[in-house]
Design an enzyme around this catalytic site. Structure first.
Site, mmCIF file in Angstrom:
data_model
loop_
_atom_site.group_PDB
_atom_site.id
_atom_site.type_symbol
_atom_site.label_atom_id
_atom_site.label_comp_id
_atom_site.label_asym_id
_atom_site.label_seq_id
_atom_site.Cartn_x
_atom_site.Cartn_y
_atom_site.Cartn_z
ATOM 1 N N GLU A 318 -17.161 -5.583 -34.379
ATOM 2 C CA GLU A 318 -16.185 -6.589 -34.797
ATOM 3 C C GLU A 318 -16.149 -6.720 -36.323
ATOM 4 O O GLU A 318 -15.094 -6.624 -36.947
ATOM 5 C CB GLU A 318 -16.558 -7.934 -34.165
ATOM 6 C CG GLU A 318 -15.676 -9.082 -34.601
ATOM 7 C CD GLU A 318 -16.202 -10.425 -34.127
ATOM 8 O OE1 GLU A 318 -15.419 -11.389 -34.118
ATOM 9 O OE2 GLU A 318 -17.402 -10.532 -33.796
ATOM 10 N N HIS A 319 -17.294 -6.981 -36.928
ATOM 11 C CA HIS A 319 -17.410 -7.093 -38.384
ATOM 12 C C HIS A 319 -18.206 -5.900 -38.912
ATOM 13 O O HIS A 319 -19.258 -5.569 -38.353
ATOM 14 C CB HIS A 319 -18.156 -8.362 -38.797
ATOM 15 C CG HIS A 319 -17.585 -9.628 -38.233
ATOM 16 N ND1 HIS A 319 -18.152 -10.278 -37.148
ATOM 17 C CD2 HIS A 319 -16.524 -10.369 -38.612
ATOM 18 C CE1 HIS A 319 -17.445 -11.366 -36.887
ATOM 19 N NE2 HIS A 319 -16.450 -11.450 -37.753
#
Length: 435
Positions: A318-319
């Site tokens: 995600e990040h």
């Protein structure tokens, strides 16, 4: 060669967790669909110890939440919303309606139109995520959505004034104090007191993500945004403290937050492991962050940038925080990620809270096929066509008729043939005869 200095839970263990979540969510959504408000009151009492007279906040209650904040707190919320609004507007400005004459007499086009109604979920849990109100409500408002519903659970048996204020200032039309699966179900399915919406967006825990997955099709969703994930890609241009801080900064989200270090420096890997242990002794949220690190943390050592790139795309986090000599190498070459944070001067927290990009991002490897929430998620791009001349209709009709005949779709072919008969010079028999 890739080496794992630390690993997290296995895929089999994660699959078992997911199966339990699915079963629980099926039961909750079924209860809401059958009993409506009665189920919502029971579920909210069970999970949040919260059964107010009305889950929807009145204008007076919203105003009271806003007034309870200091001028400085309101200014901070407005600053963050200004950044998010500006970037969302820039994204919207990149979308254009089009109309083009593809051949003489044939005009094709598309229009970009916002969906009619959206529910923006703001997680509560261990932390009231004020920023999620900005990300959903403000972005939907910029897109032009006409009815914006927002919901967030109480925390400790109380409404969170800052979350409510952020929803209100962002432009929410209706604000509810419901959390978890019951909030997603109420807004998607509706009840006696809540009108259903067209689309549900927002991050949440594994149960919220599963509820959105099960409801997709009956309503639109942004994406499956479950427990937060972070990947730090680093080399010897940074130190263990920086890497450990960025890993634990996301691990504090919950007890099931994957936090992974990917590096080509064995020294940095060991230094980061030591720094994580040091920070966990002094971090106020160490119980949460430490549990995630113990069960889901990983440290992976690679030989080269190329190997790190392949591994990063496999992880599809995600990040992705990139702190290397050449962070743009990953910007140019990496394909699977929710959002990139390039260089040591930025970090995931900036994106989570204030810098302007949206923090509702794909998790669970969904970054392989989708990006995160943005203004375009609230906009439908719908096509249209116009045929302006007899000659164009006849020409397209003849091709269409022959193609339908190849497929054996007689009624489709007759749609073309009737136009050729009507607008052309050639007589065409009935029953799908190709022309």
């Amino acid at each position: 060669m890739i080496r794992f200095l630390k690993t997290g839970r296995t895929a089999e263990q994660s699959a078992q967790d997911a199966a339990k979540v699915r079963e629980t969510v099926v039961g909750i959504l079924g209860d809401i669909e059958q009993r409506g408000d009665e189920a919502l009151r029971a579920l909210s009492g069970k999970f949040d110890n919260w059964q107010p007279e009305s889950f929807r906040l009145s204008d007076a209650e919203v105003d009271a939440c806003v007034r309870s904040l200091t001028p400085g707190q309101l200014d901070d919320i407005k600053f963050a919303q200004h950044q998010i609004r500006n970037f969302a507007q820039a994204q919207k400005d990149s979308l254009h309606d089009i109309e083009v004459e593809t051949m003489p007499g044939v005009v094709l086009g598309h229009r970009n139109m916002p969906v009619e109604s959206v529910a923006c979920y703001v997680p509560g849990g261990k932390f009231p995520l004020i920023a999620s109100a900005h990300m959903g409500v403000v972005t939907a408002k910029v897109a032009g959505v006409s009815r914006i519903v927002a919901s967030s659970p109480p925390v400790g048996g109380m409404v969170v004034p800052a979350v409510v204020a952020a929803m209100h200032l962002g432009g929410a039309d209706e604000i509810y104090t419901l959390g978890g699966v019951q909030a997603i179900g109420a807004m998607a399915l509706g009840s006696q007191s809540i009108r259903p919406v067209t689309m549900v967006v927002g991050p949440g825990n594994a149960f919220v993500a599963e509820a959105k997955r099960q409801l997709f099709g009956r309503v639109g969703i942004d994406l499956i945004a479950g427990p937060s994930e972070t990947l730090v890609i680093a080399d010897d241009t940074v130190d263990g403290e920086m890497c450990a801080t960025d890993l634990l900064g996301q691990a504090e989200h919950g007890f099931n937050t994957p936090a992974i270090l990917l590096t080509n420096s064995e020294k940095l890997a060991h230094d980061t492991l030591a720094e994580v242990e040091r920070l966990l002794k002094i971090l106020p949220t160490a119980h949460t962050a430490g549990t995630s690190w113990r069960d889901y943390g990983e440290v992976i050592v690679c030989e080269s940038y190329e190997e790190m790139l392949r591994e990063a795309d496999r992880i599809a986090s995600e990040h992705v925080q990139v702190m290397t000599k050449d962070p743009d190498y990953f910007l140019k070459n990496m394909r699977n990620y929710g959002a990139l944070f390039l260089g040591p001067r930025t970090n995931v927290a900036y994106g989570d809270k204030v810098i302007g990009t949206n923090h509702t991002l794909p998790t669970g490897k969904a970054a392989r096929y989708t990006g995160g929430l943005w203004v375009g998620k609230f906009i439908k791009t719908c096509t249209y066509q116009k045929v302006l001349t007899n000659e164009a209709s006849t020409l397209i009709g003849r091709y269409c008729s022959r193609l339908c005949a190849m497929e054996g779709m007689v009624a489709h072919g007759e749609q073309a043939n009737v136009r050729v008969r009507r607008y052309g010079q050639q007589e065409v028999p009935y029953a799908g005869a190709a022309v």
